[in-house]
Design a protein around this motif. Structure first.
Motif, PDB file in Angstrom:
ATOM      1  N   ALA A 126     -16.990  -1.839 -48.315  1.00 26.14           N
ATOM      2  CA  ALA A 126     -16.987  -0.550 -47.620  1.00 26.14           C
ATOM      3  C   ALA A 126     -16.647  -0.682 -46.137  1.00 26.14           C
ATOM      4  O   ALA A 126     -16.768   0.288 -45.393  1.00 26.14           O
ATOM      5  N   GLN A 127     -16.182  -1.858 -45.724  1.00 30.52           N
ATOM      6  CA  GLN A 127     -15.881  -2.048 -44.297  1.00 30.52           C
ATOM      7  C   GLN A 127     -14.851  -1.046 -43.778  1.00 30.52           C
ATOM      8  O   GLN A 127     -14.948  -0.571 -42.657  1.00 30.52           O
ATOM      9  N   SER A 128     -13.857  -0.728 -44.639  1.00 30.60           N
ATOM     10  CA  SER A 128     -12.795   0.181 -44.191  1.00 30.60           C
ATOM     11  C   SER A 128     -13.293   1.625 -44.089  1.00 30.60           C
ATOM     12  O   SER A 128     -12.559   2.502 -43.647  1.00 30.60           O
ATOM     13  N   VAL A 177     -21.813  -3.981 -32.416  1.00 24.83           N
ATOM     14  CA  VAL A 177     -20.414  -3.556 -32.392  1.00 24.83           C
ATOM     15  C   VAL A 177     -20.042  -2.964 -31.026  1.00 24.83           C
ATOM     16  O   VAL A 177     -19.053  -3.369 -30.402  1.00 24.83           O
ATOM     17  N   ALA A 178     -20.855  -2.026 -30.523  1.00 24.43           N
ATOM     18  CA  ALA A 178     -20.541  -1.396 -29.227  1.00 24.43           C
ATOM     19  C   ALA A 178     -20.657  -2.405 -28.094  1.00 24.43           C
ATOM     20  O   ALA A 178     -19.801  -2.453 -27.197  1.00 24.43           O
ATOM     21  N   GLY A 179     -21.699  -3.230 -28.133  1.00 31.34           N
ATOM     22  CA  GLY A 179     -21.925  -4.200 -27.057  1.00 31.34           C
ATOM     23  C   GLY A 179     -20.799  -5.221 -26.969  1.00 31.34           C
ATOM     24  O   GLY A 179     -20.331  -5.556 -25.873  1.00 31.34           O
ATOM     25  N   TYR A 196     -27.430  -9.911 -23.571  1.00 30.29           N
ATOM     26  CA  TYR A 196     -28.702 -10.252 -24.216  1.00 30.29           C
ATOM     27  C   TYR A 196     -28.813  -9.496 -25.527  1.00 30.29           C
ATOM     28  O   TYR A 196     -28.456  -8.319 -25.624  1.00 30.29           O
ATOM     29  N   ASP A 197     -29.290 -10.179 -26.548  1.00 26.77           N
ATOM     30  CA  ASP A 197     -29.589  -9.542 -27.836  1.00 26.77           C
ATOM     31  C   ASP A 197     -30.741 -10.310 -28.452  1.00 26.77           C
ATOM     32  O   ASP A 197     -30.851 -11.518 -28.251  1.00 26.77           O
ATOM     33  N   VAL A 198     -31.583  -9.610 -29.202  1.00 35.59           N
ATOM     34  CA  VAL A 198     -32.688 -10.323 -29.868  1.00 35.59           C
ATOM     35  C   VAL A 198     -32.200 -11.188 -31.011  1.00 35.59           C
ATOM     36  O   VAL A 198     -32.875 -12.137 -31.403  1.00 35.59           O
ATOM     37  N   GLY A 228     -27.683  -7.804 -41.034  1.00 33.07           N
ATOM     38  CA  GLY A 228     -27.142  -8.097 -39.707  1.00 33.07           C
ATOM     39  C   GLY A 228     -27.782  -7.263 -38.599  1.00 33.07           C
ATOM     40  O   GLY A 228     -27.489  -7.437 -37.430  1.00 33.07           O
ATOM     41  N   TYR A 229     -28.672  -6.333 -38.984  1.00 36.17           N
ATOM     42  CA  TYR A 229     -29.338  -5.493 -37.978  1.00 36.17           C
ATOM     43  C   TYR A 229     -30.554  -6.210 -37.400  1.00 36.17           C
ATOM     44  O   TYR A 229     -31.074  -7.169 -37.975  1.00 36.17           O
ATOM     45  N   ALA A 230     -31.055  -5.679 -36.267  1.00 33.32           N
ATOM     46  CA  ALA A 230     -32.275  -6.223 -35.667  1.00 33.32           C
ATOM     47  C   ALA A 230     -33.492  -5.601 -36.348  1.00 33.32           C
ATOM     48  O   ALA A 230     -33.427  -4.504 -36.884  1.00 33.32           O
TER      49      ALA A 230
HETATM   50  P1  NAD Z   1     -27.061  -1.353 -33.880  1.00 34.75           P
HETATM   51  O1  NAD Z   1     -26.259  -0.246 -33.277  1.00 34.75           O
HETATM   52  O2  NAD Z   1     -28.173  -1.019 -34.815  1.00 34.75           O
HETATM   53  O3  NAD Z   1     -27.724  -2.213 -32.675  1.00 34.75           O
HETATM   54  C1  NAD Z   1     -26.974  -2.678 -31.578  1.00 34.75           C
HETATM   55  C2  NAD Z   1     -27.512  -4.030 -31.151  1.00 34.75           C
HETATM   56  O4  NAD Z   1     -28.807  -3.892 -30.548  1.00 34.75           O
HETATM   57  C3  NAD Z   1     -27.687  -5.032 -32.293  1.00 34.75           C
HETATM   58  O5  NAD Z   1     -26.880  -6.167 -32.046  1.00 34.75           O
HETATM   59  C4  NAD Z   1     -29.179  -5.372 -32.253  1.00 34.75           C
HETATM   60  O6  NAD Z   1     -29.446  -6.727 -32.589  1.00 34.75           O
HETATM   61  C5  NAD Z   1     -29.523  -5.076 -30.806  1.00 34.75           C
HETATM   62  N1  NAD Z   1     -30.969  -4.881 -30.552  1.00 34.75           N
HETATM   63  C6  NAD Z   1     -31.881  -4.198 -31.280  1.00 34.75           C
HETATM   64  N2  NAD Z   1     -33.115  -4.291 -30.711  1.00 34.75           N
HETATM   65  C7  NAD Z   1     -32.972  -5.026 -29.577  1.00 34.75           C
HETATM   66  C8  NAD Z   1     -33.878  -5.455 -28.563  1.00 34.75           C
HETATM   67  N3  NAD Z   1     -35.173  -5.159 -28.610  1.00 34.75           N
HETATM   68  N4  NAD Z   1     -33.376  -6.218 -27.548  1.00 34.75           N
HETATM   69  C9  NAD Z   1     -32.059  -6.550 -27.507  1.00 34.75           C
HETATM   70  N5  NAD Z   1     -31.147  -6.164 -28.439  1.00 34.75           N
HETATM   71  C10 NAD Z   1     -31.606  -5.403 -29.468  1.00 34.75           C
HETATM   72  O7  NAD Z   1     -26.173  -2.412 -34.604  1.00 34.75           O
HETATM   73  P2  NAD Z   1     -24.597  -2.444 -34.893  1.00 34.75           P
HETATM   74  O8  NAD Z   1     -23.892  -2.721 -33.619  1.00 34.75           O
HETATM   75  O9  NAD Z   1     -24.207  -1.237 -35.650  1.00 34.75           O
HETATM   76  O10 NAD Z   1     -24.504  -3.704 -35.844  1.00 34.75           O
HETATM   77  C11 NAD Z   1     -25.264  -4.875 -35.630  1.00 34.75           C
HETATM   78  C12 NAD Z   1     -24.739  -5.990 -36.509  1.00 34.75           C
HETATM   79  O11 NAD Z   1     -24.593  -5.527 -37.863  1.00 34.75           O
HETATM   80  C13 NAD Z   1     -23.351  -6.468 -36.144  1.00 34.75           C
HETATM   81  O12 NAD Z   1     -23.315  -7.301 -35.055  1.00 34.75           O
HETATM   82  C14 NAD Z   1     -22.921  -7.108 -37.454  1.00 34.75           C
HETATM   83  O13 NAD Z   1     -23.447  -8.400 -37.557  1.00 34.75           O
HETATM   84  C15 NAD Z   1     -23.558  -6.236 -38.475  1.00 34.75           C
HETATM   85  N6  NAD Z   1     -22.535  -5.333 -39.046  1.00 34.75           N
HETATM   86  C16 NAD Z   1     -22.087  -5.589 -40.297  1.00 34.75           C
HETATM   87  C17 NAD Z   1     -21.115  -4.766 -40.863  1.00 34.75           C
HETATM   88  C18 NAD Z   1     -20.583  -5.001 -42.244  1.00 34.75           C
HETATM   89  O14 NAD Z   1     -20.961  -5.950 -42.869  1.00 34.75           O
HETATM   90  N7  NAD Z   1     -19.739  -4.132 -42.758  1.00 34.75           N
HETATM   91  C19 NAD Z   1     -20.596  -3.705 -40.152  1.00 34.75           C
HETATM   92  C20 NAD Z   1     -21.066  -3.479 -38.857  1.00 34.75           C
HETATM   93  C21 NAD Z   1     -22.035  -4.296 -38.332  1.00 34.75           C
END
Ligand code: NAD
Length: 387
Positions: A126-128, A177-179, A196-198, A228-230
């Protein structure tokens, strides 16, 4: 089979769900497409461009709502629109399934099938269709451009006959993704970037973009949630991050903060003391504002100047880049439509994990268990949770 493209009505929304360039494969299946007049104008697509691509211009919004079998949208239809939906119509968009499922009660009562782009499972297949990632990419880029515009300094290092200007120092919090897109954009503009990320796994990606990854010892606590989420952290673990952030803020010209935990309010990571430590003229862009914000002083949607520090809390940055945000979103929507439109016929197979995951409601009843639970609760949260 009629597919309708509506003009978005949310304040400040400029995107459109499908562009003229998106229509070819749908028309080739024998699907009729009608567009509300002006639907694509702010995303660079005129009515005549839709007509030339093979769509009809609808007589009115009400007739389009009443006749369309499939309605790809950016935002959820408002209650007045829902009352006009054709019974059993399929609506696809950012429907805020965990923030405000009750806002779609009228559509569910009309037996609409509701697919939420926020709930598309983040699996390889579902990546696309991953519209959250598409929009986060645009937001991460635009946040840096906004900050560079507001910063009373230059981003790149300049060596001139009048002396050397040091590069701007950018601190990115949350390297998802945004960072990561914010880091890449700030680097392209010549800034020195720290992040920085946890999630320790983010470190390698940060370094590969030429930025420095700041590690915090969480005392053995796992910060990795599923997919992959926190994970949501304890106050004690959050405090370790807050201390690092206050220290780093003191030498940062720009902070872009993006930290989120799915389904929870954004973690409050930036204390008032961190803002006070920043130099006058510095800029903080809180991309987590729609989920409440990462900074304790953030007021979502409101711009503030605090001790000379500009604090921006935009609620819809992708709408400030409407052409490319719509292009990416339209491709995500087209890929999703391919799962439910086969040879011009609607086939909804809820045994498909992508469709089941994304489906909020079907045949008058909620499908996604988290949505069902919220709909059962009279006091379901409104407007505070991100997906
Ligand atoms: P998100 O928008 O939920 O979170 C953004 C970032 O905030 C994450 O990297 C998270 O680790 C960080 N964060 C949360 N709590 C924190 C804290 N207390 N201090 C510091 N950082 C904190 O996440 P996102 O950007 O939508 O996606 C995160 C990860 O999910 C990606 O990096 C990737 O590994 C994975 N992902 C996978 C797919 C896929 O498989 N199709 C698609 C998108 C993302």
């Amino acid at each position: 089979m009629l597919l309708g493209i509506l003009k978005e009505t949310a304040p400040g929304e400029t995107r459109v769900a499908l562009l003229p360039e998106s229509l070819k494969s749908l028309l080739a299946q024998g699907i009729t497409i009608a567009v509300e007049s002006g639907a694509g104008m702010s995303a660079g697509a005129s009515d005549s461009a839709y007509s030339e691509a093979g769509a009809a211009i609808a007589a009115s919004r009400a007739t389009l709502l009443a006749e369309a079998d499939v309605l790809p949208m950016v935002n959820a239809p408002n209650p007045a629109d829902q009352a006009h939906l054709k019974p059993g119509a399929v609506v696809i968009g950012f429907l805020k399934p965990l923030d405000a499922p009750q806002a779609l009660a009228a559509a569910i009562a009309r037996s609409a099938t509701l697919f939420s782009m926020e709930l598309v499972p983040r699996i390889s297949r579902a990546q696309s269709m991953d519209a959250l990632s598409s929009m986060a990419t645009v937001a991460g880029y635009k946040a840096v451009i906004l900050a560079a515009d507001r910063l009373p300094r230059l981003f790149p290092m300049l060596m001139t006959a009048a002396g050397t200007i040091p590069p701007a120092r950018v601190f990115v919090i949350g390297a998802g993704v945004a960072g990561l897109q914010a880091i890449a954009t700030a680097r392209r503009l010549g800034a020195v970037v720290e992040a920085y990320d946890v999630r320790a796994a983010a470190g390698e990606q940060v370094r590969s973009l030429g930025a420095k990854f700041l590690d915090v010892d969480l005392g053995g606590i796992s910060a990795e949630g599923g997919g992959g989420y926190a994970a949501e952290l304890s106050e004690e673990a959050l405090d370790r991050g807050r201390d690092l952030i206050t220290k780093t803020a003191a030498h940062s010209d720009v902070i872009i903060t993006t930290a989120q935990v799915p389904g929870r309010p954004a973690p409050r990571l930036i204390r008032k003391a961190a803002i006070e430590a920043m130099r006058p003229g510095s800029v903080l862009v809180d991309l987590a504002a729609p989920a409440g914000g990462n900074c304790e002083l953030t007021q979502p949607g409101i711009e503030q100047i605090l001790n000379g520090v500009t604090l921006l809390a935009p609620l819809n940055l992708p709408a400030e880049v409407p052409i490319h945000a719509s292009q990416l979103y339209a491709r995500n929507i087209l890929n999703f439509l391919a799962l439910i439109l086969k040879k011009g016929e609607l086939t909804i197979d809820l045994a498909d994990e992508v469709l089941a995951g994304a489906c909020m409601a079907h045949n008058g009843a909620p499908v996604n268990p988290r949505v069902a639970k919220l709909l059962q609760t009279d006091n379901a949260p409104a407007g505070s949770l991100a997906c």
